[in-house]
Design an enzyme around this catalytic site. Structure first.
Site, PDB file in Angstrom:
ATOM      1  N   TYR A 151      14.353  -7.282  15.415  1.00 31.74           N
ATOM      2  CA  TYR A 151      14.375  -6.463  13.499  1.00 31.74           C
ATOM      3  C   TYR A 151      15.469  -7.491  12.727  1.00 31.74           C
ATOM      4  O   TYR A 151      15.767  -8.257  12.633  1.00 31.74           O
ATOM      5  CB  TYR A 151      14.713  -5.021  13.897  1.00 31.74           C
ATOM      6  CG  TYR A 151      13.972  -4.794  12.045  1.00 31.74           C
ATOM      7  CD1 TYR A 151      13.183  -4.971  11.340  1.00 31.74           C
ATOM      8  CD2 TYR A 151      15.295  -4.766  11.229  1.00 31.74           C
ATOM      9  CE1 TYR A 151      12.515  -4.462  10.320  1.00 31.74           C
ATOM     10  CE2 TYR A 151      14.864  -3.869  10.291  1.00 31.74           C
ATOM     11  CZ  TYR A 151      13.744  -3.812   9.538  1.00 31.74           C
ATOM     12  OH  TYR A 151      13.921  -3.602   8.880  1.00 31.74           O
TER      13      TYR A 151
ATOM     14  N   SER B 177       1.267  -1.518  -0.037  1.00 34.22           N
ATOM     15  CA  SER B 177      -0.019   0.167  -0.045  1.00 34.22           C
ATOM     16  C   SER B 177       0.535   1.215   0.531  1.00 34.22           C
ATOM     17  O   SER B 177       0.340   2.186  -0.630  1.00 34.22           O
ATOM     18  CB  SER B 177      -1.012  -0.456   1.103  1.00 34.22           C
ATOM     19  OG  SER B 177      -0.089   0.263   2.048  1.00 34.22           O
TER      20      SER B 177
ATOM     21  N   ILE C   7      16.064   3.338   3.027  1.00 36.53           N
ATOM     22  CA  ILE C   7      15.399   4.154   1.837  1.00 36.53           C
ATOM     23  C   ILE C   7      13.650   4.879   2.913  1.00 36.53           C
ATOM     24  O   ILE C   7      13.839   4.480   3.965  1.00 36.53           O
ATOM     25  CB  ILE C   7      14.245   2.208   1.491  1.00 36.53           C
ATOM     26  CG1 ILE C   7      15.782   2.290   1.547  1.00 36.53           C
ATOM     27  CG2 ILE C   7      13.989   3.226   0.541  1.00 36.53           C
ATOM     28  CD1 ILE C   7      17.275   2.280   0.334  1.00 36.53           C
TER      29      ILE C   7
HETATM   30  P1  NAD Z   1       6.827   1.352   5.305  1.00 36.60           P
HETATM   31  O1  NAD Z   1       5.959   0.974   6.598  1.00 36.60           O
HETATM   32  O2  NAD Z   1       6.686   2.897   4.602  1.00 36.60           O
HETATM   33  O3  NAD Z   1       5.122  -0.275   4.615  1.00 36.60           O
HETATM   34  C1  NAD Z   1       5.140  -1.371   5.287  1.00 36.60           C
HETATM   35  C2  NAD Z   1       4.450  -1.954   4.806  1.00 36.60           C
HETATM   36  O4  NAD Z   1       3.837  -3.391   4.800  1.00 36.60           O
HETATM   37  C3  NAD Z   1       2.233  -1.136   4.675  1.00 36.60           C
HETATM   38  O5  NAD Z   1       2.348  -1.646   3.372  1.00 36.60           O
HETATM   39  C4  NAD Z   1       1.936  -2.009   5.712  1.00 36.60           C
HETATM   40  O6  NAD Z   1       1.040  -1.948   5.832  1.00 36.60           O
HETATM   41  C5  NAD Z   1       3.119  -3.794   5.211  1.00 36.60           C
HETATM   42  N1  NAD Z   1       2.224  -4.501   6.867  1.00 36.60           N
HETATM   43  C6  NAD Z   1       3.580  -4.150   7.890  1.00 36.60           C
HETATM   44  N2  NAD Z   1       2.701  -5.239   8.675  1.00 36.60           N
HETATM   45  C7  NAD Z   1       1.200  -5.531   7.567  1.00 36.60           C
HETATM   46  C8  NAD Z   1       0.636  -7.141   7.866  1.00 36.60           C
HETATM   47  N3  NAD Z   1       1.129  -7.719   9.315  1.00 36.60           N
HETATM   48  N4  NAD Z   1      -0.212  -7.549   7.098  1.00 36.60           N
HETATM   49  C9  NAD Z   1       0.441  -7.353   5.409  1.00 36.60           C
HETATM   50  N5  NAD Z   1       1.216  -6.162   5.543  1.00 36.60           N
HETATM   51  C10 NAD Z   1       1.835  -5.259   6.743  1.00 36.60           C
HETATM   52  O7  NAD Z   1       7.891   0.249   4.737  1.00 36.60           O
HETATM   53  P2  NAD Z   1       9.303  -0.125   3.661  1.00 36.60           P
HETATM   54  O8  NAD Z   1      10.101   0.690   4.170  1.00 36.60           O
HETATM   55  O9  NAD Z   1       8.255   0.420   2.209  1.00 36.60           O
HETATM   56  O10 NAD Z   1       9.620  -1.318   4.277  1.00 36.60           O
HETATM   57  C11 NAD Z   1       9.093  -1.985   3.215  1.00 36.60           C
HETATM   58  C12 NAD Z   1      10.071  -3.434   3.603  1.00 36.60           C
HETATM   59  O11 NAD Z   1      11.442  -3.177   3.117  1.00 36.60           O
HETATM   60  C13 NAD Z   1      10.122  -3.760   4.907  1.00 36.60           C
HETATM   61  O12 NAD Z   1      10.397  -5.324   5.099  1.00 36.60           O
HETATM   62  C14 NAD Z   1      10.836  -3.400   5.942  1.00 36.60           C
HETATM   63  O13 NAD Z   1      11.949  -4.318   6.697  1.00 36.60           O
HETATM   64  C15 NAD Z   1      12.338  -3.334   4.574  1.00 36.60           C
HETATM   65  N6  NAD Z   1      13.161  -2.768   5.021  1.00 36.60           N
HETATM   66  C16 NAD Z   1      13.088  -1.296   4.805  1.00 36.60           C
HETATM   67  C17 NAD Z   1      13.763  -0.756   4.634  1.00 36.60           C
HETATM   68  C18 NAD Z   1      13.816   0.951   4.259  1.00 36.60           C
HETATM   69  O14 NAD Z   1      14.990   1.785   4.541  1.00 36.60           O
HETATM   70  N7  NAD Z   1      12.973   1.917   4.010  1.00 36.60           N
HETATM   71  C19 NAD Z   1      15.377  -0.949   5.097  1.00 36.60           C
HETATM   72  C20 NAD Z   1      15.201  -2.356   4.964  1.00 36.60           C
HETATM   73  C21 NAD Z   1      14.542  -3.023   4.871  1.00 36.60           C
END
Ligand code: NAD
Length: 264
Positions: free
Chosen positions: A177, A18, A210
């Site tokens: 985490y 989303s 990111i």
């Molecule tokens: P975000 O918080 O913007 O988006 C996370 C998404 O996961 C959202 O759409 C949320 O609704 C969904 N979500 C959370 N729990 C859920 C559940 N139980 N069921 C279904 N959907 C669920 O985060 P992001 O930065 O876009 O992160 C996406 C992925 O990348 C994650 O796995 C995060 O750990 C990983 N990540 C992000 C970063 C960063 O710097 N942003 C770095 C390393 C890894």
């Protein structure tokens, strides 16, 4: 040379799509007909007819998920929003059944959903530890389990798991985490080894810092510690996801992208 991947007629399921990284991946899978177009993601226009049909999973904020679906449909693609907590096994089974009936069986799975609850050693509760493992790690097992029968039957599938630099480094969220993301890489290798003969590749992408809600909400407030001096973008993560998907000889790998923070 033939394009390494053509998603025409394929169905993709992206969890947590989303917003943030998942949203960018969902939009790109709907648009990418071949990896020849990966280099011009920003120029994507009316290519959706060449891409996959995309299931946009979300847990909350249905409005955001519906807007991703509307974007894909406006470009001529097929998409559906599926509100499911991916840490719940029965709900995941129902989600995959719904996606299969509305878009077709899942050929491409991106296990992207994740949460980052910031906690120190002394503050982390048992419940928070369990939640991190369930949402960030068990969800990938549940979604993979639900889509594998079809992928194995057709002897083709692409699975990409979203790890993090925190799988190997200190990270800024907490040890729960770290553990969940290190587990994600183990899960990736475990599936890759067992599916290598079946036309299914399983890889991980491990970004660091990111610019999404996750980072904006507190994991890191400044890009000063990043050698490149800036946060990464969701499109840059998407490029890595498409790269591993497009390479049929690559499996069990973790691709890191972190602005030069480390080179492991
Ligand atoms: P975000 O918080 O913007 O988006 C996370 C998404 O996961 C959202 O759409 C949320 O609704 C969904 N979500 C959370 N729990 C859920 C559940 N139980 N069921 C279904 N959907 C669920 O985060 P992001 O930065 O876009 O992160 C996406 C992925 O990348 C994650 O796995 C995060 O750990 C990983 N990540 C992000 C970063 C960063 O710097 N942003 C770095 C390393 C890894």
């Amino acid at each position: 040379m033939q394009p390494p991947m053509d998603l025409t007629g394929r169905t993709a399921l992206v969890t947590g799509a989303s917003r943030g990284i998942g949203r960018a991946i969902a939009l790109s899978l709907a648009e990418v007909g071949s990896l020849a177009e990966v280099g011009s993601l920003a120029e994507a226009g009316s290519l959706a007819e060449a891409g996959a049909a995309v299931a946009v999973n979300y847990r909350e904020r249905a409005v955001d998920a519906l807007s991703v679906v509307a974007d894909i449909q406006a470009r001529g693609g097929r998409a559906v929003a599926v509100g499911t907590d991916v840490s719940d096994g029965a709900a995941v089974t129902a989600m995959v059944e719904r996606v299969t009936s509305e878009l077709g069986p899942v050929d491409v799975l991106v296990n992207n959903a994740g949460i980052a609850i910031i906690r120190g050693i002394d503050d982390l509760s048992e419940e928070e530890f369990d939640t991190a493992i369930a949402v960030n790690l068990k969800s990938a097992f549940l979604c993979t389990k639900a889509v594998l029968p079809y992928m194995r039957a057709q002897k083709w599938g692409r699975i990409v798991n979203m790890s993090s630099g925190a799988a190997r480094g200190a990270g800024g969220v907490g040890l729960h985490y770290n553990a969940s993301k290190a587990g994600m890489e183990g899960l990736t290798r475990g599936y890759a080894a067992r599916l290598a003969k079946e036309g299914i590749t399983v890889n991980a992408v491990a970004p660091s810092l990111i610019e999404t809600d996750m980072v904006r909400s507190g994991v890191a407030s400044s890009p000063a510690r990043i050698p490149m001096g800036r946060f990464g973008t969701s499109d840059e993560v998407t490029q890595a996801v498409l790269m591993v998907m497009g390479n049929a000889y690559m499996t069990g790998q973790t691709i890191q992208l972190n602005g030069g923070m480390n080179f492991m």
